[in-house]
Design a protein around this motif. Structure first.
Motif, short mmCIF file in Angstrom:
data_model
loop_
_atom_site.label_atom_id
_atom_site.label_comp_id
_atom_site.label_asym_id
_atom_site.label_seq_id
_atom_site.Cartn_x
_atom_site.Cartn_y
_atom_site.Cartn_z
N GLU A 126 -45.60 -11.98 -25.68
CA GLU A 126 -44.81 -10.85 -26.12
C GLU A 126 -43.34 -11.16 -25.89
O GLU A 126 -42.94 -11.50 -24.76
N VAL A 127 -42.55 -11.06 -26.94
CA VAL A 127 -41.15 -11.49 -26.89
C VAL A 127 -40.24 -10.33 -27.28
O VAL A 127 -40.45 -9.72 -28.34
N PRO A 128 -39.23 -9.99 -26.47
CA PRO A 128 -38.28 -8.95 -26.84
C PRO A 128 -37.37 -9.44 -27.97
O PRO A 128 -37.00 -10.62 -28.01
N VAL A 129 -37.03 -8.55 -28.88
CA VAL A 129 -36.24 -8.95 -30.04
C VAL A 129 -34.83 -9.37 -29.67
O VAL A 129 -34.14 -10.01 -30.48
N ASP A 130 -34.39 -9.00 -28.47
CA ASP A 130 -33.07 -9.44 -28.02
C ASP A 130 -33.17 -10.59 -27.01
O ASP A 130 -32.20 -10.94 -26.36
N GLY A 131 -34.37 -11.17 -26.89
CA GLY A 131 -34.59 -12.23 -25.93
C GLY A 131 -34.12 -13.59 -26.43
O GLY A 131 -33.95 -13.81 -27.64
N TYR A 132 -33.96 -14.52 -25.49
CA TYR A 132 -33.49 -15.86 -25.81
C TYR A 132 -34.48 -16.57 -26.72
O TYR A 132 -35.68 -16.61 -26.46
N LEU A 133 -33.99 -17.10 -27.82
CA LEU A 133 -34.72 -17.86 -28.83
C LEU A 133 -35.60 -17.01 -29.74
O LEU A 133 -36.32 -17.55 -30.58
N TYR A 134 -35.51 -15.68 -29.61
CA TYR A 134 -36.30 -14.83 -30.51
C TYR A 134 -36.00 -15.15 -31.97
O TYR A 134 -36.91 -15.26 -32.80
N ASN A 135 -34.72 -15.30 -32.27
CA ASN A 135 -34.31 -15.51 -33.67
C ASN A 135 -34.79 -16.86 -34.22
O ASN A 135 -34.75 -17.06 -35.44
N ILE A 156 -40.48 -5.13 -29.13
CA ILE A 156 -41.28 -6.27 -28.66
C ILE A 156 -42.15 -6.77 -29.81
O ILE A 156 -42.78 -5.97 -30.51
N VAL A 157 -42.20 -8.09 -30.01
CA VAL A 157 -43.12 -8.66 -30.99
C VAL A 157 -44.19 -9.46 -30.26
O VAL A 157 -43.96 -10.00 -29.17
N THR A 158 -45.36 -9.51 -30.87
CA THR A 158 -46.45 -10.33 -30.34
C THR A 158 -46.56 -11.60 -31.16
O THR A 158 -46.63 -11.54 -32.39
N VAL A 159 -46.54 -12.72 -30.47
CA VAL A 159 -46.61 -14.03 -31.12
C VAL A 159 -47.96 -14.66 -30.81
O VAL A 159 -48.34 -14.79 -29.65
N ASN A 160 -48.70 -15.03 -31.85
CA ASN A 160 -49.99 -15.70 -31.69
C ASN A 160 -49.89 -17.13 -32.17
O ASN A 160 -49.33 -17.40 -33.24
N ALA A 161 -50.45 -18.04 -31.38
CA ALA A 161 -50.40 -19.47 -31.72
C ALA A 161 -51.73 -20.11 -31.36
O ALA A 161 -52.36 -19.75 -30.37
N GLU A 162 -52.16 -21.07 -32.18
CA GLU A 162 -53.42 -21.77 -31.93
C GLU A 162 -53.14 -23.20 -31.51
O GLU A 162 -52.13 -23.80 -31.90
N HIS A 163 -54.04 -23.74 -30.70
CA HIS A 163 -53.85 -25.09 -30.17
C HIS A 163 -53.65 -26.09 -31.31
O HIS A 163 -54.22 -25.94 -32.40
N ILE A 164 -52.84 -27.09 -31.05
CA ILE A 164 -52.49 -28.08 -32.08
C ILE A 164 -53.74 -28.75 -32.66
O ILE A 164 -53.74 -29.22 -33.81
#
Length: 331
Positions: free
Chosen positions: A41-50, A83-91
């Protein structure tokens, strides 16, 4: 520890990449021969969000002290409460998009060695095994994805040779077992604090009734039932009829049937409760029983011993599913 962000075409994850993403939560969920994903979970004003984008790569450990693993972003939710939720799958999921031409192999090792020869696209992965077998194997007769070759439902290497996969970034290994036995013991009903035990006793058989059937001939034992060593510890007997006809080409003697029945009980742990534990490490770390946190050194694939003192029996359980808190650095 915070996950590090890399470009979508990155192949080396030893650097800091674009930097550590600011997030309020981050966890890696892993199952043996199953799901291996990261969610944060990443805040929209957090570092590297953009800089977050689908197909870019987040790198984070799946266990304490483990090699950081690469996860490719496949979904970024819309902001909720900033807050956004980021989902990622293993390489390793990338193997689903690498087709393999049909081929045959003399053994499991040979099949893994030849896999990169028959891929129809460039393949950055390497494959190995510690399993020793000389049984031949044939791939599906049509082009099939590399991941399906490894662990698909039909005709895969996993289906034929069994075992447990270790996915370590670009390295894939099929092993007899992922983990080890570290001697960790817990006792059901005594020091099993903040663990949830499911279906342990109610679904346990205490003995079997073995039989052989051929046409109109039925053979059972004079004593009918073979009881487990722990049968007397249960409030009532739970007996399972077991057809052992397939074990014999001709009608067995009573002793042969008895021996086959005893072998079946040993192989299937008759009389030993099934173990399904859900462990909360946050609460365990505060208990007297687990003040040394020995159980927290257990990783996926490792074996835990569970004692059922009232029954006078013990069972073993393999860790098959973990959720690792990347920020707190604990399961």
């Amino acid at each position: 520890m915070r996950p590090r962000l890399f470009e979508a075409n990155a192949t080396d994850f030893t650097s800091q990449g674009r930097g550590a993403v600011e997030c309020v939560s981050c966890r890696v969920e892993q199952q043996i021969n199953g799901i291996f994903e990261l969610e944060c979970e990443v805040p929209v004003d957090g570092y590297l969000y953009n800089e977050l984008a689908v197909s870019k790569i987040l790198v984070a450990p799946a266990e304490k002290g483990g090699t950081p693993q690469a996860f490719r972003i496949y979904r970024i939710s819309k902001p909720i409460n900033q807050i956004v939720t980021v989902n990622a799958e293993h390489i390793s999921y990338q193997l689903s998009y690498i087709p393999v031409m049909p081929y045959t192999a003399l053994s499991l090792g040979n099949a893994l060695n030849k896999l990169t020869t028959y891929v129809a696209e460039s393949c950055p992965f390497t494959f190995s095994t510690n399993k020793v077998t000389s049984t031949p194997w044939s791939s599906p007769v049509v082009p099939t994805s590399a991941r399906a070759i490894l662990m698909g439902a039909q005709g895969s290497l996993l289906q034929q040779y069994k075992g447990e996969y270790r996915f370590d970034n670009w390295t894939v290994s099929l092993r007899d077992a992922l983990g080890t036995d570290k001697g960790v013991r817990v006792s059901y009903g005594k020091n099993m604090v903040d663990l949830r035990q499911e279906d342990s006793i109610q679904n346990t058989y205490t003995g079997i009734l073995p039989y052989y059937k051929s046409d109109d001939y039925l053979l059972t034992l004079p004593e009918k039932v073979l009881h487990s060593a722990a049968a007397s510890q249960y409030p009532y007997q739970r007996t399972l009829p077991v057809d052992l006809s397939a074990k014999f080409t001709d009608a067995p003697t009573e002793q042969e049937l008895r021996d086959a029945g005893n072998a079946y009980m040993t192989a299937n742990n008759i009389g030993i409760p099934k173990v399904c534990l859900e462990v909360s490490f946050v609460q365990l770390s505060d208990t007297q029983e687990y003040k040394d946190k020995l159980i927290e050194s257990v990783s996926i694939g490792d074996t835990v011993h569970v004692d059922f003192e009232k029954l006078g029996v013990g069972a073993t359980a393999e860790v098959v599913h973990t959720i690792y808190d990347v920020l707190a650095e604990r399961f």
